[in-house]
Design an enzyme around this catalytic site. Structure first.
Site: not given
Length: 807
Positions: A23, A87, A90, A502, A691, A695
């Site tokens: 499937c 209204c 809206c 790092d 981080d 990097d």
């Protein structure tokens, strides 16, 4: 003219009729055949389809193609309470806003009832997101109870009910037919009281009821699929059970058409097959629910209401109606509703859902808080900064859902096989019947062999082998604070042999402090701080904080210029002040170079200072190594993964820190742009952990980019894996998880393929010429169901994975 790539859309559908791997292959083939579709991924484990497409493809067109192929997309209807409509214009605006949301099929707003009814593709959007869109348009909207109950829960309930009904109807048939085989005296007793002419019609009635009602699903789905030329698991069951039922019906009501030796009924086989497959599907549906529990748990972390400050004080309001800038009251013990900043109060917040850390984190005015975390014993007043899909929790859920729907490279072989598997099995069944008719004792045995082949060969286990492991593994990873943004990273990370770190903010705290200044001079420190106040570098902040800590008045600087990887200079009080690494001073540093190298041996970074080009001193800045960094390096080595450190620090500084951590492969004095070259030189099989903004290129260049979640958004977006905590040990945990998932997938695939390869010949009667047994269709149905349950149960073992901890 806009780039066509910018017009690409992504749609998610929840599909009906998904029962096996064939499937999946067929639904993907249908989607990819639609003009404009770039990527289509179908997942059997959660019955979803993720599609990336552009014009001329549309959501409606894709859904129509799926429905035509026999896998219609589920639709759900949600109700929104909408205040502020006054209204007809809206209501028209509310409807227009809702219809513009991705996946919405129809929307109608009722002014009198203050309500909006929305029909959308299941999985396209949540009621809260729709309510938030209406709220942004200037109305107060909140999600009401869904009109349609959860589809999976409904499916499980129906399966349980049908299994019980089928078992109740089948039990008398099974006892009558099989009881005599087990207890011969029972057969004689039964024949004395009920003649065969009465028993067989009774069995016919009960078996027919089983096939017409609990077993009807196999026929309503399997026969159309067969007629479309795309048979699936339902087709196998439908053909197999119908063959057994039809032969038995003929033997019961027109026995003269069959030779005397072949007059037998197999009503019990047809009925028991239905019972066992329904039971297998019930267990499978239950296990699938447990596999997706991680997502459900994450969604459940967000409160539905919050205390919002209004003109008349604190009032309770639904989350969907809250906008950025609102002030919320978070009482002790409550979950924080949305992302924001603390403005009043102090407390400790349990952030375990983000970081996995058990210890609460102290929060005070100015600190950020995250929706879904739990407040401690103090009351907090916070200002909302992010709502809806922009919150951290929503982004986490989106990341996990995307990863769970991923297709790993290992799945390609499965897809190629399963696309043709069911048609091949049906051909083998026909061949089996033909061989038995030619060489076997008769039609009855041929029928048994053919039905057994059809039933035993269902590729459910193949289709579930990979996606269910991904679903459970990525869910467990999220619970441990490891987010796989792209599911493909699971396979790639499991194969890495080296992790490049790092240094700053990854192996170290990222908060350097000034440790030494030679000569000790407040005047020099003032001048250095004036220059560094203009810089964003972590070392610069350490100098500024040291000056402020000594109460020095930092003068203004002008003409600031920075040279990345070298240093900076500016005019301060009439002097040109230059600060930086040794490479910033090509004219030489004299005796100060020796002083700086002495600091470097101690693992401190020397920052040299010159006035008007004349070297005047050296500052030493040190970044404290994270407590678990050495343990992380040791854990990686135990896994057979080498660690590399990449840093812009001087060689001696880098070697001192690396020695403390146990790292032998060091790349020092690397300029920001040079990280990419280092990473490329370490490929293949390298992961990079960073981080910072600088990097991001290296994260993208690595085989797997791993971003520290406490870092910048740019770094996180460039990575495949995000660590919600800054703990380097989480890198080892991510690799442990990926390897466990891949090992689990291999186990599932070996079982699924091995099961079919071994049992199809047995079902066909391959052991009979050698004196072996002929497999009963009932046993075939039981074995088929158990194969899927085995795969699911094996995948659920991944929920027990533990995070790597320091020894």
């Amino acid at each position: 003219m806009p780039d066509s790539a910018d017009m690409t859309e992504t749609a998610r559908f929840r599909l009906e009729g998904m029962t096996c791997a064939s499937c999946v292959a067929r639904a993907e083939r249908v989607l990819k055949a639609q003009p404009g579709v770039a990527v289509a991924r179908v997942n059997l484990a959660d019955e979803s389809a993720d599609v990336q497409f552009a014009a001329p493809a549309t959501r409606e067109g894709l859904a129509g193609a799926l429905a035509k192929a026999g896998y219609p997309a589920r639709q759900v209807t949600v109700q929104l309470a909408v205040e502020g409509m006054t209204c007809a214009s809206c209501t028209a605006r509310v409807e227009r806003v809702l219809k513009a949301q991705p996946g919405v099929i129809a929307a109608s707003a009722n002014l009198a009832a203050r309500r909006a009814t929305v029909t959308l593709w299941d999985g396209a959007a949540t009621p809260d997101l729709l309510a938030a869109a209406v709220t942004r348009a200037g109305y107060e909207a909140a999600a009401m109870a869904q009109a349609d109950p959860d589809a999976r829960l409904v499916e499980l309930t129906h399966l349980r009910r049908d299994t019980v009904i089928a078992a109740g109807l089948t039990l008398p048939v099974f006892v009558v037919e099989m009881g005599g085989h087990l207890v011969p005296a029972f057969h004689h007793w039964l024949m004395m009281r009920l003649p065969m002419e009465l028993l067989w019609p009774l069995e016919f009635v009960l078996a027919t009821l089983v096939l017409l009602f609990p077993g009807r699903r196999f026929y309503t789905k399997g026969i159309p699929a067969l007629l479309r030329g795309g048979p699936d698991m339902n087709s196998l069951v439908a053909v197999g059970t119908f063959a057994a039922w039809a032969y038995s019906t003929l033997a019961t009501f027109a026995p003269g058409l069959l030779p005397d030796a072949t007059r037998a009924v197999y009503f019990e086989a047809a009925a028991v097959i239905v019972v066992l497959i329904l039971l297998g599907r019930t267990l499978e549906a239950r296990a699938r629910g447990r596999a997706g529990a991680a997502i459900a748990g994450l969604i459940g972390l967000q409160p539905k209401v919050a205390q919002v400050e209004g003109p008349e004080g604190w009032i309770e309001a639904p989350i969907a109606a809250i906008r950025p800038g609102a002030r919320l009251l978070v009482r002790p013990g409550e979950r924080i509703a949305l992302d924001g900043m603390v403005e009043e109060g102090r407390s400790a917040v349990d952030e375990a859902m983000l970081t996995g850390e058990a210890l609460p984190v102290a929060k005070a005015p100015g600190d950020a808080v995250t929706g879904g975390t739990v407040n401690g014993t103090g009351a907090l007043v916070m200002r909302v900064t992010q709502v809806g899909a922009d919150t951290v929790l929503s982004r986490i859920i989106a990341m996990v859902e995307e990863a769970q729907g991923a297709k790993l490279p290992v799945q390609a072989l499965v897809d190629r096989i399963t696309l043709w598997f069911v048609p091949v099995v049906m051909g083998l069944a026909v061949l089996t019947v033909g061989v038995w008719l030619i060489f076997g004792p008769g039609l009855a045995e041929a029928l048994v062999a053919g039905v057994s082949v059809l039933i035993i060969a269902c590729p459910c286990a193949m289709g579930l082998a990979t996606p269910v492991s991904i679903m459970v593994g990525t869910g467990r990873a999220a619970e441990l604070g490891v987010l796989f943004r792209r599911g493909e990273a699971l396979q790639t990370l499991a194969e890495v042999g080296r992790v490049a770190f790092d240094k700053t903010g990854t192996l170290t705290e990222g908060h350097p402090v000034l440790t030494d200044l030679k000569p000790k001079s407040g005047h020099l420190l003032r001048l250095a701080a004036a220059v560094e106040a203009q810089s964003e570098h972590p070392l610069a902040r350490a100098v500024v904080q040291a000056a402020q800590g000594q109460g020095l008045q930092v003068p203004d600087a002008s003409g600031f210029t920075a040279t990345p990887g070298h240093g900076a200079e500016a005019m301060v009080e009439g002097h040109r002040v230059t600060l930086g690494a040794a490479r910033m001073f090509p004219q030489g540093l004299g005796p100060w170079l020796v002083e700086g190298e002495g600091f470097a041996v101690q693992g401190k970074t020397p920052v040299y200072l010159a006035l008007d080009g004349k070297p005047m001193g050296v500052l030493a800045v040190a970044d404290k190594v994270k407590p678990t960094a050495a343990a992380a390096v040791g854990a990686l080595k135990a896994m057979g993964v080498e660690a590399t450190m990449i840093t812009g620090d001087a060689e001696r500084v880098a070697r001192a820190i690396a020695a403390e951590l146990g790292i032998t492969d060091i790349h020092a004095e690397v300029l920001p742009g040079g990280k990419v070259d280092v990473v490329r030189g370490l490929k293949p099989g390298v992961a990079f952990v960073g981080d910072g903004i600088n990097d991001a290129p290296a994260l993208a260049a690595a085989d797997v980019g791993i971003a520290i979640g406490t870092g910048t958004d740019v770094a996180i977006e460039a990575a495949e894996v995000v660590l919600m905590t800054g703990d380097p040990l989480a890198v080892a945990s991510a690799i442990r998880i990926s390897r466990a998932v891949m090992r689990n997938i291999r186990q599932n695939l070996i079982w699924a393929f091995g099961y079919n390869a071994a049992l199809i010949p047995v079902a066909a009667g391959g052991l009979v010429p050698f004196g072996g047994p002929q497999l009963s269709p009932m046993l075939a149905a039981g074995a088929m169901g158990l194969s899927s349950v085995f795969v699911l149960t094996n995948a659920l073992r991944l929920k027990r994975i533990k995070a790597v901890e320091a020894a």
